[in-house]
Design a protein around this motif. Structure first.
Motif, short mmCIF file in Angstrom:
data_model
loop_
_atom_site.label_atom_id
_atom_site.label_comp_id
_atom_site.label_asym_id
_atom_site.label_seq_id
_atom_site.Cartn_x
_atom_site.Cartn_y
_atom_site.Cartn_z
N LYS A 51 -1.10 5.65 -2.64
CA LYS A 51 -0.75 5.33 -1.25
C LYS A 51 -0.42 3.85 -1.11
N THR A 52 -1.23 2.99 -1.70
CA THR A 52 -0.99 1.55 -1.62
C THR A 52 0.29 1.19 -2.34
N SER A 53 0.49 1.75 -3.53
CA SER A 53 1.71 1.48 -4.30
C SER A 53 2.96 1.91 -3.53
N ASN A 54 2.91 3.07 -2.89
CA ASN A 54 4.05 3.55 -2.11
C ASN A 54 4.32 2.65 -0.90
N SER A 55 3.27 2.16 -0.26
CA SER A 55 3.43 1.27 0.88
C SER A 55 4.10 -0.04 0.46
N ILE A 56 3.67 -0.58 -0.68
CA ILE A 56 4.28 -1.81 -1.20
C ILE A 56 5.75 -1.55 -1.55
N TRP A 57 6.03 -0.41 -2.18
CA TRP A 57 7.40 -0.08 -2.57
C TRP A 57 8.31 0.05 -1.34
N ASP A 58 7.81 0.68 -0.27
CA ASP A 58 8.61 0.83 0.95
C ASP A 58 8.97 -0.53 1.55
N ASP A 59 7.99 -1.44 1.61
CA ASP A 59 8.27 -2.79 2.11
C ASP A 59 9.24 -3.52 1.20
#
Length: 190
Positions: A71-79
């Motif tokens: 979840k954290t990795s995906n959030s960073i990737w989206d930003d």
């Protein structure tokens, strides 16, 4: 209560919200304000790199963080894909803990910088995909390199410093370095 241990805390203030990590593998860490810090693993040389940044021996900080949840990795990737990462505030703090691993007081901010770049890497293991992110952070002492390979002039550095740190006195780094070139440092200074 006596001091028992220290936690190294890293917080990145992204547009989608803050990401809080601590160097460990024991699961989540709950601070005194109720914030949840996710466990991550810093590489072996990360503490040396952090120490150099805290002591102003290094003007850039490059950290490899692994063990980040999906979840954290995906959030960073989206930003990152939206182009909102560069310039995000990155802080390293030290949290004192008691014998029950509970936080004692507020964490002390030891380093503040801005995210300059992220490098994503995924590796397949028997346990699944393991993501790691290399975070490149600059602080106010970073001399920016131009596309031609030249370093910013003294005037450009002063203007950049005034924007990054408006309440501080004028940046005189470029003036002081040539002055210190011919100085002799004696140790110990009696």
């Amino acid at each position: 209560m006596a001091l028992k241990s220290l936690r190294v805390l890293c917080q990145v203030d992204l547009p989608s919200g803050p990401i809080r990590m601590w160097d460990g593998s024991g699961g989540a860490f709950l601070d005194a304000d109720g914030n949840i810090w996710r466990a991550c693993v810093l590489t072996e040389d990360a503490l040396d790199t952090i120490e150099m940044a805290i002591n102003a021996e290094a003007f850039t900080l490059s950290l490899v963080i692994s063990g980040i949840d999906g979840k954290t990795s995906n959030s960073i990737w989206d930003d990152y894909q939206a182009g909102n990462i560069k310039g995000s505030r990155f802080r390293i703090m030290i949290q004192k803990c008691d014998e029950f691993e509970q936080p004692m007081g507020d964490p002390q901010v030891k380093f503040t910088g801005k995210v300059d770049n992220l490098v994503f890497a995924d590796a397949a293991t028997d346990e699944g995909i393991r993501s790691s992110i290399t975070v490149e952070i600059t602080n106010r002492f970073t001399m920016r390199t131009l596309t031609s390979g030249a370093v910013l002039s003294d005037t450009d550095q002063k203007a950049r410093s005034a924007v990054l740190n408006p309440g501080a006195p004028a940046d005189r780094f470029c003036e002081r370095v040539p002055l210190m070139r011919d100085k002799t440092v004696r140790w110990p200074n009696w």
